[in-house]
Enzyme design. Structure first.
Site, mmCIF file in Angstrom:
data_model
loop_
_atom_site.group_PDB
_atom_site.id
_atom_site.type_symbol
_atom_site.label_atom_id
_atom_site.label_comp_id
_atom_site.label_asym_id
_atom_site.label_seq_id
_atom_site.Cartn_x
_atom_site.Cartn_y
_atom_site.Cartn_z
ATOM 1 N N CYS A 2 0.720 -1.625 -0.054
ATOM 2 C CA CYS A 2 -0.344 0.090 -0.173
ATOM 3 C C CYS A 2 0.712 1.528 -0.033
ATOM 4 C CB CYS A 2 -0.425 -0.240 1.529
ATOM 5 S SG CYS A 2 -2.140 -1.517 1.623
ATOM 6 N N ARG A 30 4.817 0.334 -5.750
ATOM 7 C CA ARG A 30 4.676 -0.576 -4.737
ATOM 8 C C ARG A 30 3.614 -1.436 -4.752
ATOM 9 N NH1 ARG A 30 6.515 2.625 -0.749
ATOM 10 N NH2 ARG A 30 5.016 1.650 0.898
ATOM 11 N N TRP A 76 -3.125 -2.338 -1.485
ATOM 12 C CA TRP A 76 -2.949 -4.168 -2.444
ATOM 13 C C TRP A 76 -2.659 -4.771 -0.956
ATOM 14 C CZ3 TRP A 76 0.204 -8.215 -0.241
ATOM 15 C CH2 TRP A 76 0.973 -9.037 -1.334
ATOM 16 N N ASN A 102 -1.529 1.760 6.097
ATOM 17 C CA ASN A 102 -0.871 0.969 5.426
ATOM 18 C C ASN A 102 -0.803 -0.020 6.834
ATOM 19 O OD1 ASN A 102 1.067 -0.776 4.275
ATOM 20 N ND2 ASN A 102 2.636 1.298 3.286
ATOM 21 N N GLY A 103 -0.529 -1.540 6.413
ATOM 22 C CA GLY A 103 -0.098 -2.238 7.399
ATOM 23 C C GLY A 103 -1.230 -2.863 7.880
ATOM 24 N N GLU A 472 19.250 -15.767 -9.185
ATOM 25 C CA GLU A 472 18.183 -13.883 -9.984
ATOM 26 C C GLU A 472 18.391 -14.394 -10.666
ATOM 27 O OE1 GLU A 472 17.709 -11.925 -8.275
ATOM 28 O OE2 GLU A 472 17.958 -10.263 -9.631
ATOM 29 N N LYS A 476 14.121 -13.167 -11.943
ATOM 30 C CA LYS A 476 13.519 -12.190 -12.807
ATOM 31 C C LYS A 476 13.034 -12.467 -14.130
ATOM 32 C CE LYS A 476 15.127 -9.932 -11.533
ATOM 33 N NZ LYS A 476 15.105 -8.732 -9.238
ATOM 34 N N GLU A 479 8.880 -13.751 -12.385
ATOM 35 C CA GLU A 479 8.780 -12.329 -11.787
ATOM 36 C C GLU A 479 8.035 -11.486 -13.063
ATOM 37 O OE1 GLU A 479 10.288 -9.522 -9.508
ATOM 38 O OE2 GLU A 479 12.187 -9.640 -9.861
ATOM 39 N N HIS A 495 20.939 -34.544 -9.863
ATOM 40 C CA HIS A 495 20.195 -34.221 -8.504
ATOM 41 C C HIS A 495 18.825 -34.582 -8.658
ATOM 42 C CE1 HIS A 495 24.601 -35.628 -6.695
ATOM 43 N NE2 HIS A 495 24.402 -34.479 -6.997
ATOM 44 N N LYS A 593 6.175 -3.555 -4.869
ATOM 45 C CA LYS A 593 8.099 -3.399 -4.504
ATOM 46 C C LYS A 593 8.172 -3.652 -3.188
ATOM 47 C CE LYS A 593 11.874 -1.437 -6.249
ATOM 48 N NZ LYS A 593 12.076 -2.397 -7.586
HETATM 49 C C1 F6R Z 1 12.862 -8.988 -7.227
HETATM 50 C C2 F6R Z 1 12.747 -8.548 -5.859
HETATM 51 C C3 F6R Z 1 12.149 -8.912 -4.082
HETATM 52 C C4 F6R Z 1 13.169 -8.444 -3.019
HETATM 53 C C5 F6R Z 1 12.167 -8.651 -2.226
HETATM 54 C C6 F6R Z 1 13.189 -7.576 -0.922
HETATM 55 O O1 F6R Z 1 12.555 -8.523 -8.288
HETATM 56 O O2 F6R Z 1 12.448 -7.262 -5.980
HETATM 57 O O3 F6R Z 1 12.285 -10.084 -4.688
HETATM 58 O O4 F6R Z 1 14.739 -7.856 -3.455
HETATM 59 O O5 F6R Z 1 10.553 -8.235 -1.672
HETATM 60 O O6 F6R Z 1 13.386 -6.352 -1.034
HETATM 61 P P1 F6R Z 1 14.241 -5.373 -1.055
HETATM 62 O O7 F6R Z 1 15.500 -5.683 -1.065
HETATM 63 O O8 F6R Z 1 13.664 -4.605 -0.358
HETATM 64 O O9 F6R Z 1 14.119 -6.004 1.142
#
Ligand code: F6R
Length: 598
Positions: A2, A30, A76, A102-103, A472, A476, A479, A495, A593
């Site tokens: 949010c 976000r 959200w 928010n929360g 990673e 990417k 997602e 394995h 985000k």
């Molecule tokens: C993937 C991504 C998430 C963040 C994770 C942690 O692209 O962005 O996996 O890395 O939510 O977020 P932070 O780094 O803000 O703690």
């Protein structure tokens, strides 16, 4: 997750509804599924809609000349599905006060039962709606607006950032506890938001609210009080993010812009920290941190992958080090004492799981350090030490430039804290921005993406420092393209995962001319024998050309840094696959985000 925005101002050319709408569009990244705003005019007017901001825009009035102040929210969903009713702001029974939250309010059911027994009627399924009703009850009992707000907040258990407007009043009231909220001040008004980019186009003068503080923002000036009501002296800080940094600058997506910003953000990250002549690294803000005997990294998602990379660097320098998923960090089962350095790696500095892990470590008396991108974030303020990665605002939900800056920061950290470094190490770091630029200039990742866009799944393999980047690369891809993707330490292939490999599952293999080359070539042959197309990411095309359908080339670098370069090619492949599939690249479905709930 949010997002909150609030505004009150004096400038006649700055329309309250416009400032709120602009702020909400800056907070879109976000993640959200509904949005709304409330303006305090002689009454309180609320406009809210399920879905994207375009739906809300249609509901907004053309003119809101009577507006004195306002609040806005992107939701959200947690309690109750996305709907017009569950969208914020929420109001009391008489519609005299509106709030955004928010929360999560843990004791909301108990509060709701109590309020309903007192005759309050609820319109939504949210936990948040208890707040305006609690305020209403306090107002009915004779409290002033500020006191009613404080009394209501005093009843909440959980985490929250809350803002409220009252009918006929030009102030916005706000508070926070374990959820971000920052105030912005300029001559023409005052603002508040979950994140600085929401109001960066108006002001770069900010005040970071602390947990438990209450703010009253007025058209001119702000008033901050502690939980007992005493005035607090706050300092106004200047953020050095440029409003242009938070825009798309002509790119189709923030993600692509941020991938292309990596040479600049890494230069920023390195600035003033390298000592090329001595072959050493100095991170001034960490000058007083002694060489650790044991290090725990705690992080989530992409930041966890950066931590896996860093843990290897520390171990290589003789420090006992483990990277933990923050959500799994349990001090009951992990040996930790006051000598342990617990490092939270978090782009946003607001990730709930990482904050919890850091707070637990603080509670035990361990040394804590945050490596983050966001100045004044909760993690930065709550730990003993902070190192900023200086990547600038990252708006795309998928972390790209911040991952590169995290890796570079952590590489520097491993040298600065252990004193183990070399001229070659420093020079190689210094060369990274230009090398990344050359990858961006010459990459044919778009053609590779085009060829494999309809594959069943994508696999990523690497060894040693390459293994975290394989993870990673897969994260990417999944997602932003919504396609199945998995990353493995290449040795694990046989394995189990090998059973998944077919001619419709391209395998991206990170190979450079180090001691792992022979084993990597063996893995490539294994998947090749099962018909899988191989895309090698390598600094040595001659080495891999015989077995790979494509080679995505990277420049030669120090063997510890080749995954930083290889990752740029993988970012581009994922971007172009998602682009070709028409995905919502900057705001992938179901993702946010900043993940502010555990
Ligand atoms: C993937 C991504 C998430 C963040 C994770 C942690 O692209 O962005 O996996 O890395 O939510 O977020 P932070 O780094 O803000 O703690």
């Amino acid at each position: 997750m949010c997002g909150i925005i609030g505004y009150t101002g004096t400038q006649t050319n700055r329309n309250v509804v416009d400032v709120l709408s602009n702020g909400l569009s800056r907070l879109e990244y976000r993640g959200y599924d509904s949005a709304g705003i409330a303006v305090a005019d002689p009454t309180v007017s609320v406009y809210k809609r399920e879905g994207k901001l375009a739906a809300l825009e249609e509901a907004l009035p053309d003119e809101a000349d009577d507006a004195l102040a306002g609040i806005g929210h992107t939701r959200w969903s947690t309690h109750g599905p996305p709907s017009d009713e569950n969208a914020h702001p929420h109001t009391d029974c008489d519609g005299k006060v509106a709030t955004v939250h928010n929360g999560i309010i843990q004791n909301y059911q108990e509060l709701r039962d109590e309020l309903e027994a007192n005759g309050h009627e609820f319109d939504s399924e949210t936990d948040s709606e208890v707040i305006p009703h609690l305020i209403e009850r306090a107002l009915d009992q004779g409290a002033s607006a500020g006191s009613a707000f404080r009394q209501a907040i005093g009843r909440l258990e959980g985490s929250y950032a809350v803002a409220a407007v009252f009918h006929g009043r030009e102030e916005v009231y706000a508070t926070r506890y374990q959820s971000p909220l920052v105030l912005g001040v300029d001559d023409g008004g005052t603002m508040l938001a979950s994140d600085v980019p929401a109001f960066l186009e108006y002001t770069d003068q900010v005040v970071y609210l602390e947990d438990g503080q209450f703010a009253k923002i007025r058209p001119i000036g702000i008033e901050v009080r502690d939980g007992r009501g005493a005035l607090v002296d706050v300092s106004v800080e200047t953020v050095d993010w440029d409003p242009e940094d938070a825009g798309k600058s002509g790119y189709d997506h923030y993600m692509l812009k941020e991938i292309y910003e990596q040479p600049r953000s890494i230069r920023e990250c390195l600035r003033g920290r390298l000592r090329p002549l001595e072959g050493s690294i100095l991170i001034e803000e960490l000058d007083d941190v002694p060489r650790p005997t044991e290090v725990h990294f705690v992080a989530c998602g992409t930041s966890y992958h950066a931590s896996l990379y860093a843990a290897r660097l520390f171990r290589e320098r003789g420090v006992r080090t483990t990277a933990f998923l923050a959500s799994e960090y349990d001090v009951e089962t992990v040996p930790i004492d006051e000598e342990t350095l617990v490092v939270g790696v978090t782009q946003s500095g607001e990730t709930a799981d990482t904050l919890r892990a850091l707070r637990t470590a603080n509670g035990i008396g361990a040394q804590t350090l945050t490596v983050t991108n966001v100045v004044g974030s909760s993690a930065a303020r709550e730990t003993d030490h902070t190192m900023y990665i200086r990547a600038g605002p990252e708006i795309g939900v998928a972390a790209t430039k911040t991952f590169a800056s995290q890796q570079v920061s952590l590489a520097m950290l491993s040298s600065a804290l252990t004193g183990e470094c070399s001229r070659e190490f420093v020079e190689s770091l210094r060369a990274l921005p230009d090398q990344i630029q050359s990858i961006l200039d010459d990459s044919h990742a778009d053609a590779v993406a085009e060829e494999f866009v309809h594959s069943d799944a994508y696999f990523f393999i690497g060894r040693d420092y390459g293994a975290p980047v394989a993870l990673e690369g897969a994260l990417k891809m999944k997602e932003i393209s919504y396609k199945h993707a998995e990353g493995f330490a290449a040795g694990e292939l046989k394995h189990g995962p090998l059973a998944l490999v077919t001619e419709r599952t391209p395998v991206f293999a990170l190979v450079n001319g180090d001691s792992n080359t022979e084993k990597m070539l063996g893995n490539i042959k294994e998947v090749e024998a099962r018909g899988a197309p191989v895309v090698a990411v390598s600094d040595d095309p001659d080495l891999v050309e015989a077995h790979a359908e494509h080679v995505l080339r990277i420049p030669e670098t120090h063997w510890r840094f080749y995954p930083i370069l290889a990752n740029v090619q993988l970012q581009l492949v994922s971007y172009w696959v998602a682009h070709r599939l028409g995905r919502s690249i900057d705001k992938p479905r179901n993702l946010a985000k900043s993940v502010t709930v555990e």
